[in-house]
Design an enzyme around this catalytic site. Structure first.
Site, PDB file in Angstrom:
ATOM      1  N   SER A  26       0.832  -1.193   0.000  1.00  0.00           N
ATOM      2  CA  SER A  26       0.000   0.000   0.000  1.00  0.00           C
ATOM      3  C   SER A  26       0.874   1.252   0.000  1.00  0.00           C
ATOM      4  CB  SER A  26      -0.908   0.002   1.237  1.00  0.00           C
ATOM      5  OG  SER A  26      -1.693   1.169   1.264  1.00  0.00           O
ATOM      6  N   GLY A  27       0.571   2.166  -0.926  1.00  0.00           N
ATOM      7  CA  GLY A  27       1.337   3.400  -1.009  1.00  0.00           C
ATOM      8  C   GLY A  27       2.554   3.314  -1.898  1.00  0.00           C
ATOM      9  N   THR A  31      -1.370   2.082  -8.344  1.00  0.00           N
ATOM     10  CA  THR A  31      -2.428   2.730  -9.111  1.00  0.00           C
ATOM     11  C   THR A  31      -1.875   3.842  -9.980  1.00  0.00           C
ATOM     12  OG1 THR A  31      -4.083   2.177  -7.438  1.00  0.00           O
ATOM     13  CG2 THR A  31      -4.616   3.969  -8.940  1.00  0.00           C
ATOM     14  N   ASN A  73      -0.980   5.447   3.020  1.00  0.00           N
ATOM     15  CA  ASN A  73      -1.264   6.106   1.748  1.00  0.00           C
ATOM     16  C   ASN A  73      -2.569   6.876   1.864  1.00  0.00           C
ATOM     17  OD1 ASN A  73      -1.674   6.819  -0.914  1.00  0.00           O
ATOM     18  ND2 ASN A  73      -1.885   4.735  -1.680  1.00  0.00           N
ATOM     19  N   SER A  76      -5.327   5.198  -0.941  1.00  0.00           N
ATOM     20  CA  SER A  76      -5.035   3.770  -1.086  1.00  0.00           C
ATOM     21  C   SER A  76      -6.209   3.035  -1.727  1.00  0.00           C
ATOM     22  CB  SER A  76      -4.736   3.155   0.281  1.00  0.00           C
ATOM     23  OG  SER A  76      -4.556   1.765   0.187  1.00  0.00           O
ATOM     24  N   SER A  77      -5.923   2.255  -2.765  1.00  0.00           N
ATOM     25  CA  SER A  77      -6.959   1.416  -3.375  1.00  0.00           C
ATOM     26  C   SER A  77      -7.261   0.256  -2.440  1.00  0.00           C
ATOM     27  CB  SER A  77      -6.483   0.865  -4.728  1.00  0.00           C
ATOM     28  OG  SER A  77      -6.215   1.904  -5.629  1.00  0.00           O
ATOM     29  N   GLY A 303      -0.917  -5.413  -2.599  1.00  0.00           N
ATOM     30  CA  GLY A 303       0.358  -6.080  -2.361  1.00  0.00           C
ATOM     31  C   GLY A 303       0.349  -6.881  -1.075  1.00  0.00           C
ATOM     32  N   GLU A 305       0.726  -7.931   2.645  1.00  0.00           N
ATOM     33  CA  GLU A 305       0.442  -7.124   3.837  1.00  0.00           C
ATOM     34  C   GLU A 305       0.875  -7.836   5.111  1.00  0.00           C
ATOM     35  OE1 GLU A 305      -3.351  -4.473   2.250  1.00  0.00           O
ATOM     36  OE2 GLU A 305      -3.671  -5.935   3.836  1.00  0.00           O
TER      37      GLU A 305
END
Length: 682
Positions: A26-27, A31, A73, A76-77, A303, A305
């Site tokens: 994340s981050g 995206t 992020n 974040s998606s 991704g 985690e």
């Protein structure tokens, strides 16, 4: 995008089906990388029917409903997506399709500290005009329980009002029905109001405590905005209808805790269905209307985690990454061996980390892996997380990828390719059920909003409406992974430089961790064990023949010339292979070739510069141009000495420079210099 990525995308034009997998935590920029790819494709290929703009305009909608501020992020998606871009026979964009995966539904009703709910809730509170706010009974975001769970209602770098306007423009570009958009806003606001519904405990001496819904503006607003009866809404939340085949349904009052779970469940269900509907509408706007000959797919997915507390969502996400890593390794491995066989060269069998044991442990183990065991425990009479946890320990304790967490009875540890992860099973059963009570289904079906009632088809029942979360996930993952084995892959690993959300701030440890998590080191290892550098015979010959020729050595043509070059440089056979159509070699040999090539090219450039300077008559130049001429002459002479160029041209250039310097000296300085030279010689 890097030159490597751009080169890969250009090569995609000659292939009928290709996908790019973008991974990272994340981050890390997954995206944003996907956006860059889409921008590049749109700029290079162009489009028909305004498809290019529609593909870009989907982002504001998907980010509003699928992205949120997290500790890593600010945008974040919280879902994965696979975007397929279709090209016509003229290589123009002619359509697109988005498939979404595993939306983080729990965020709708619960957020971690310093995180936000999905952007759209705050955008609606901030961006809606006065008329719309009155219609939706909206105030500021901090007045809604579902929006303050993380203690944060703003996100640095995100202008909720501006994003709201951009989202509305996107709805227009993608030709959304305005009536449906209005209903969508009504549903989003209704969810906010449901979160403000409070429940009172009703004590009982003869039975379990139940609860009742407080009469408040929240319940009234929620019912109005969702188009349902307020009494039916209360009944659906605080009462459970038990249906037994062949008998009259029995109603049972719920405890306050269970009723709050019912309240949250309806919101998660509605929001997830709304998100699916949005993706479907976006796809309708980008449907392929002409013949499509080629496809490029872009996988932008969560991704690996590792958090302080990892639950079922993290297990599913990390299992996805294990599958992608296996595909990534196998793709690189398979491609390497294919080239070696095609070139008919000798090579040692390549070794790489095989993720299959951990994949089997989680899903494929016979008769049941971790996920299937969870599904079966949920079906069993009296099934519980405690029993599930005991079965895990009993069944997998001898597996080297599994172990119990000491001092934490509800937890277990899995050894993933990226490291050990501790999973807390508390809440596994409830999350996996992902069910909705019959009363809640009836409530949604009864809505006067056609959009909302359409989320529950008439044939859907609470008993046979859908699979568990784990089953849904495994089907989606199978659908995702299946076609990839037949497509050509480009892989791109995004990396977050730091946990601090700031530009130009670099933390090497973070990068190393993420390179490990994304499997970059493993891919590099596979390439290094083989022959990562390769050129066609003619390309190798044409580029590097100047190395032996510079020393007066003759070089043959094609493959024979390649062998002459290798022999001249005394490269060992273990590090260089002469294939049927190409040369394959390792990093040390590549470095030597490029260094010698660069030195020779630089010397040739210098000779050309020296000849040009010597042939120029400085007396014909203006004073300014004459100064520039001798500055250039001085630089070239220095470069010649640095590269140890000693020939007629370099000596003549040095003489011209010395004459120029002497002519500019005053007589006294010149005499002193000559005397010093004589004394040094003596």
């Amino acid at each position: 995008l890097s030159p490597v990525c751009l080169g890969s995308l250009r090569r995609a034009a000659s292939i009928n089906a290709e996908y790019m997998g973008i991974s990272g935590e994340s981050g890390a920029g997954k995206t944003e990388a996907a956006k860059q790819v889409l921008s590049y494709l749109g700029a290079v290929a162009g489009s028909v029917g305004n498809v290019e703009k529609k593909i870009f305009e989907a982002n504001p909608i998907l980010e509003a409903f699928g992205n949120a501020k997290t500790i890593r992020n600010n945008n974040s998606s919280r879902f994965g997506k696979y975007v397929e871009i279709f090209f016509n026979e003229h290589d123009q964009l002619c359509g697109g399709k988005t498939t979404n995966y595993l939306l983080e539904k729990i965020r709708v009703v619960q957020q971690a500290q310093n995180e936000r709910n999905y952007h759209v809730f705050y955008m609606l509170c901030k961006g809606a005009n006065r008329s719309l706010k009155q219609k939706l009974d909206l105030t500021s975001a901090d007045r809604f329980n579902y929006l303050v769970g993380g203690g944060s209602t703003t996100a640095p770098g995100i202008n909720d009002k501006q994003w709201f306007d951009e989202m509305n423009e996107a709805f227009t570009t993608l030709e959304f029905d305005q009536k449906k958009v209005d209903q969508m806003y009504s549903i989003v606001a209704g969810i906010m109001h449901i979160g403000n519904i409070e429940l009172d405990v009703v004590k009982s001496r003869s039975a379990d405590d139940t609860c009742s819904m407080q009469r408040s503006g929240a319940a009234k607003s929620a019912a109005k905005l969702l188009g349902v009866n307020e009494s039916q809404l209360e009944k659906a939340i605080v009462i459970s209808k038990i249906v037994i085949a062949g008998q009259k349904p029995v109603e049972k009052g719920l405890s306050r805790k269970k009723a709050l779970e019912q309240r949250d469940a309806i919101c998660k269900f509605i929001y997830a269905k709304l998100f699916d509907w949005l993706v479907q509408q976006i796809n309708k706007a980008m449907v392929v209307k002409t013949r499509s000959d080629k496809t490029i797919g872009i996988l932008d997915i969560f991704g690996f985690e590792i958090f302080k507390r990892n639950s079922l969502e993290q297990l599913l996400i990390n299992y996805t990454n294990e599958n992608l890593q296996q595909l990534f390794n196998f793709t690189v491995f398979k491609e390497e061996e294919r080239i070696y066989r095609e070139q008919k060269i000798k090579f040692d069998k390549l070794q790489f980390i095989d993720n299959q044991p951990i994949l089997d442990l989680i899903q494929n183990m016979k008769p049941m892996g971790i996920l299937k065991l969870l599904i079966e425990e949920g079906k069993a009479p009296g099934g519980s997380e405690k029993k599930y946890r005991a079965k895990l320990s009993s069944k997998f304790m001898s597996n080297k990828y599994y172990r119990d967490k000491k001092g934490a009875p509800a937890c277990f540890v899995l050894t993933h390719y990226a490291g050990d992860v501790t999973y807390d099973t508390e809440g596994f059963m409830e999350k996996n059920k992902d069910t909705l009570a019959a009363d809640l289904l009836d409530l949604v079906r009864s809505s006067k909003l056609s959009l909302l009632s359409g989320f529950v088809p008439k044939k859907m029942s609470s008993g046979k409406r859908k699979a568990t979360l784990g089953q849904q996930f495994m089907k989606q993952l199978g659908d995702l992974m299946g076609p990839f084995g037949e497509l050509r892959a480009i892989t791109y690993a995004a990396s977050n430089r730091t946990k601090i959300k700031a530009e130009l701030y670099f933390v090497p440890r973070n990068c190393r961790e993420q390179m490990t998590y994304s499997g970059v080191f493993e891919a590099v290892k596979i390439r290094k064990e083989g022959y990562p550098f390769r050129l066609k015979h003619n390309e190798f010959n044409e580029r590097y023949r100047i190395i032996p020729e510079d020393k007066g050595q003759r070089v043959g043509k094609g493959k024979k010339g390649c062998q002459d070059i290798v022999k001249f440089l005394r490269f060992g056979e273990d590090n260089v292979r002469v294939g049927t159509t190409m040369m394959l070699y390792r990093a040390a040999e590549h470095k030597t070739l490029e260094l010698k090539y660069s030195i020779i090219i630089e010397k040739q450039r210098m000779d050309a510069d020296l000849k040009e300077l010597i042939d120029t008559d400085p007396s014909t130049l203006s004073e300014i141009d004459k100064d520039l001429y001798f500055e250039r002459l001085a630089r070239t002479v220095r470069s010649a000495r640095r590269y140890r160029v000693d020939n007629d041209l370099s000596r003549e250039a040095a003489r011209l420079l010395e004459v120029y310097i002497e002519d500019r000296m005053d007589p006294g300085t010149k005499q002193l210099l000559e005397e010093a030279i004589q004394e040094t010689s003596a």
